[in-house]
Design an enzyme around this catalytic site. Sequence first.
Site, mmCIF file in Angstrom:
data_model
loop_
_atom_site.group_PDB
_atom_site.id
_atom_site.type_symbol
_atom_site.label_atom_id
_atom_site.label_comp_id
_atom_site.label_asym_id
_atom_site.label_seq_id
_atom_site.Cartn_x
_atom_site.Cartn_y
_atom_site.Cartn_z
ATOM 1 N N LYS A 136 44.912 -16.285 -48.426
ATOM 2 C CA LYS A 136 43.904 -15.220 -48.370
ATOM 3 C C LYS A 136 44.318 -14.044 -49.249
ATOM 4 C CE LYS A 136 42.313 -16.796 -43.910
ATOM 5 N NZ LYS A 136 42.408 -16.743 -42.452
ATOM 6 N N GLN B 247 44.875 -12.830 -38.068
ATOM 7 C CA GLN B 247 45.043 -14.281 -38.144
ATOM 8 C C GLN B 247 45.266 -14.870 -36.754
ATOM 9 O OE1 GLN B 247 44.716 -16.170 -41.057
ATOM 10 N NE2 GLN B 247 44.742 -17.860 -39.606
ATOM 11 N N ASP C 173 36.048 -11.429 -40.307
ATOM 12 C CA ASP C 173 35.939 -12.818 -39.853
ATOM 13 C C ASP C 173 34.637 -13.094 -39.093
ATOM 14 O OD1 ASP C 173 37.876 -14.603 -40.616
ATOM 15 O OD2 ASP C 173 39.365 -13.868 -39.167
#
Length: 286
Positions: free
Chosen positions: A53, A97, A120
Amino acid sequence: MAEIIDGKALSAALKEDIAVEAKKFEDTYGRKVGLAVVKVGNNPASEVYVRNKIIACEKVGVRSFSHNLPEDENEADLLALIDALNADPEVDGILVQLPLPAHINEKKVLARIRPEKDADGFHVMNAGGLMLGLPCTKPCTPAGIIELIKSTGAKIAGKNAVVIGRSNIVGKPCAMLLLAENATVTICHSRTADLKSHTRNADILVAAVGIKEFVTGDMIKPGAIVIDVGMNRADGKLYGDVNFPEAEKVAGYITPVPGGVGPMTVTMLLKNTVEAAFRCKESKEN
Ligand code: NAP
């Protein structure tokens, strides 16, 4: 033989557009779009995802802020970091994460992220927005799946779409996005009776099960679009949830693993972040 849906190529093309938008933001507002990436502990898979990422951010001109916290980080300190990132004007998107270590309440942490900075799309406000058809940040993997399906040129409206899996991050939001595209959607899961009778009827089949090569050729309707979300590691290799050699003989289109859904997930994260940056600035200006 099925046509391969090349997630890498689609992702590269989308990244070019995202880089243009990121540059436009920088030229207009005098700073780069910023994404904060928070990782707790040393889960090996998370290490790889986070690294990918961050590299992807660099490639499109998005600035990343890495926060690597130890496995024994306490929840209160993590929440304090989220508060600081929520307030930081240089940070447009926040990504925590997953999975988090067991002693940290994942739901509480995700709920602490400001919905506008939720890169997200996991915040309950964004999940609710998706359900109600309101403007919201869409979860990356499902949003990428829709782009992959559209890239075939096939119409989604009116098609029978079957999603195997009902997780909050893939199955459920994917089903909602397919519904928003006017597909007739069936969600299957571990308690579904006679799974094959559903999958055989699918013009679009999304496999998000987490079991290596779970979907076999006889479960697929000839000519179907098959999207394989699975990422299962075995004997040093990555396998999908679809038995690819069997499926490609029956399907019309199919995503490979690796090189299908995976690259699109990262790309949609960048897209969400750049869009969040513009949205925030524009809402302040109006
Ligand atoms: P998950 O939370 O474990 O959910 C798996 C789903 O599959 C559950 O809803 C489960 O049903 C269902 N299932 C399990 N066994 C089944 C069976 N025998 N028949 C029918 N359904 C069954 O997994 P996830 O997070 O959604 O991820 C799914 C896969 O996608 C994993 O391989 C993951 O690594 C991969 N993934 C890839 C990406 C990417 O970017 N490529 C992103 C996210 C996830 P129940 O609800 O009844 O238990």
